[in-house]
Design an enzyme around this catalytic site. Structure first.
Site, PDB file in Angstrom:
ATOM      1  N   GLY A  10       8.051  -0.600   6.266  1.00 18.85           N
ATOM      2  CA  GLY A  10       7.036   0.356   6.216  1.00 18.85           C
ATOM      3  C   GLY A  10       7.543   1.831   6.280  1.00 18.85           C
ATOM      4  O   GLY A  10       6.895   2.637   6.738  1.00 18.85           O
ATOM      5  N   ARG A  13       6.137   5.879   4.736  1.00 20.14           N
ATOM      6  CA  ARG A  13       5.229   6.732   5.045  1.00 20.14           C
ATOM      7  C   ARG A  13       4.900   6.982   6.594  1.00 20.14           C
ATOM      8  O   ARG A  13       5.199   5.887   7.235  1.00 20.14           O
ATOM      9  CB  ARG A  13       3.946   6.690   4.219  1.00 20.14           C
ATOM     10  CG  ARG A  13       3.087   5.329   4.546  1.00 20.14           C
ATOM     11  CD  ARG A  13       1.940   5.335   3.679  1.00 20.14           C
ATOM     12  NE  ARG A  13       0.894   4.347   4.125  1.00 20.14           N
ATOM     13  CZ  ARG A  13      -0.207   4.187   3.749  1.00 20.14           C
ATOM     14  NH1 ARG A  13      -0.848   4.917   2.727  1.00 20.14           N
ATOM     15  NH2 ARG A  13      -1.038   3.153   4.117  1.00 20.14           N
ATOM     16  N   ASN A  74       7.934  -2.111  11.263  1.00 19.26           N
ATOM     17  CA  ASN A  74       6.909  -1.004  11.247  1.00 19.26           C
ATOM     18  C   ASN A  74       5.979  -1.588  10.247  1.00 19.26           C
ATOM     19  O   ASN A  74       4.627  -0.971  10.391  1.00 19.26           O
ATOM     20  CB  ASN A  74       7.553   0.195  11.082  1.00 19.26           C
ATOM     21  CG  ASN A  74       6.409   1.299  10.940  1.00 19.26           C
ATOM     22  OD1 ASN A  74       5.683   1.685  11.803  1.00 19.26           O
ATOM     23  ND2 ASN A  74       6.319   1.809   9.628  1.00 19.26           N
ATOM     24  N   TYR A 139      -7.153  -7.227  13.234  1.00 22.39           N
ATOM     25  CA  TYR A 139      -5.836  -6.350  13.291  1.00 22.39           C
ATOM     26  C   TYR A 139      -5.471  -6.728  14.919  1.00 22.39           C
ATOM     27  O   TYR A 139      -4.430  -6.750  15.210  1.00 22.39           O
ATOM     28  CB  TYR A 139      -6.519  -4.939  13.336  1.00 22.39           C
ATOM     29  CG  TYR A 139      -5.415  -3.621  13.548  1.00 22.39           C
ATOM     30  CD1 TYR A 139      -4.428  -3.483  12.775  1.00 22.39           C
ATOM     31  CD2 TYR A 139      -5.468  -2.930  14.750  1.00 22.39           C
ATOM     32  CE1 TYR A 139      -3.462  -2.559  12.957  1.00 22.39           C
ATOM     33  CE2 TYR A 139      -4.482  -2.206  14.998  1.00 22.39           C
ATOM     34  CZ  TYR A 139      -3.454  -1.789  14.238  1.00 22.39           C
ATOM     35  OH  TYR A 139      -2.605  -0.856  14.331  1.00 22.39           O
TER      36      TYR A 139
END
Length: 243
Positions: A10, A13, A74, A139
């Site tokens: 990841g 960004r 990440n 999540y």
């Protein structure tokens, strides 16, 4: 300059981009991993496209990279909705990226780290990996799973020179948080500024974290001098969750 090989999933960004820049500025050889070449175009490190949920893709990635000194798990996705409206697809998507992706990447680098007698694995989790939040069942479950994975790995590698730890930030000023703000604004009729302030108010800091603050915490846990820190969750929220 340490010249370590650092892999950041990841890495194109948000928090990942800040982590890549931080390690690169310190002289490390950084590999930024992302799903799309476009997001990696301006990366400070070497760019690699890989879907971290794809076992074969992850195996091929680390075969190309070779020995890894620091792995930063990440890559992450987030969805929010009341549990009764949460779809199985959203549940799987979050578990696949946030937990399974970390598992596949960790499994790929760990044998080499153990053979060499050293390495650092840092997982970017969330305060949702320590507590439960409304409307974030998938999540929160996925971040708890990521923290649990880290602790199991830490128990396996204790005393080997390899460490596994996690950082658990509150809301960070990223594109992902911007999307959360927009969803809150759409669902509640608030303005985006008011919705962002509501998110910031959940932290004792009273503001969003900056990606660079998370990058600093990751680099701290990945430092050669941090060999005695293993199996820990470093909470970045200004003091709301007592560790």
């Amino acid at each position: 300059m340490t010249g370590r090989v650092v892999v950041v999933t990841g890495g194109g960004r948000g928090i990942g981009r800040a982590i890549v820049a931080h390690f690169a500025a310190g002289g490390d050889r950084v590999v930024a991993v992302g799903r799309g070449a476009e997001s990696l175009a301006d990366s400070a490190g070497r760019a690699e496209v890989c879907d971290v949920t794809d076992e074969a893709c992850v195996a091929a990635l680390f075969e190309r990279i070779g020995p890894v000194d620091v792995l930063v798990n990440n890559a992450g996705v987030a969805r929010s909705s009341p549990l009764r409206r949460s779809t199985l697809a959203d549940w799987h998507a979050q578990l696949d990226v946030n937990a399974t992706g970390a598992f596949l990447c960790t499994r790929a680098v760990l044998p080499g780290m153990l053979d060499r007698g050293g390495g650092r694995i840092v997982t970017v989790a969330s305060t949702a990996g320590r507590v439960g939040y409304r409307y974030t069942a998938g999540y929160t479950a996925s971040k708890h799973a990521a923290v649990g994975l880290m602790r199991a790995v830490a128990a396996e590698v204790a005393g080997t020179g390899v460490t596994a730890n996690a950082v658990c930030p509150a809301f960070v000023r990223t594109d992902m948080t911007t999307e959360s703000v927009r969803r809150i604004a759409d669902r509640t009729g608030r303005g985006e500024a008011e919705a962002e302030a509501a998110l910031a108010a959940t932290s004792p800091l009273g503001r969003l974290l900056e990606p660079e603050e998370v990058a600093f915490a990751v680099a701290f846990l990945a430092a050669p001098e941090a060999g005695v820190i293993n199996g820990q969750t470093l909470v970045l929220d200004g003091g709301g969750i007592q560790t």
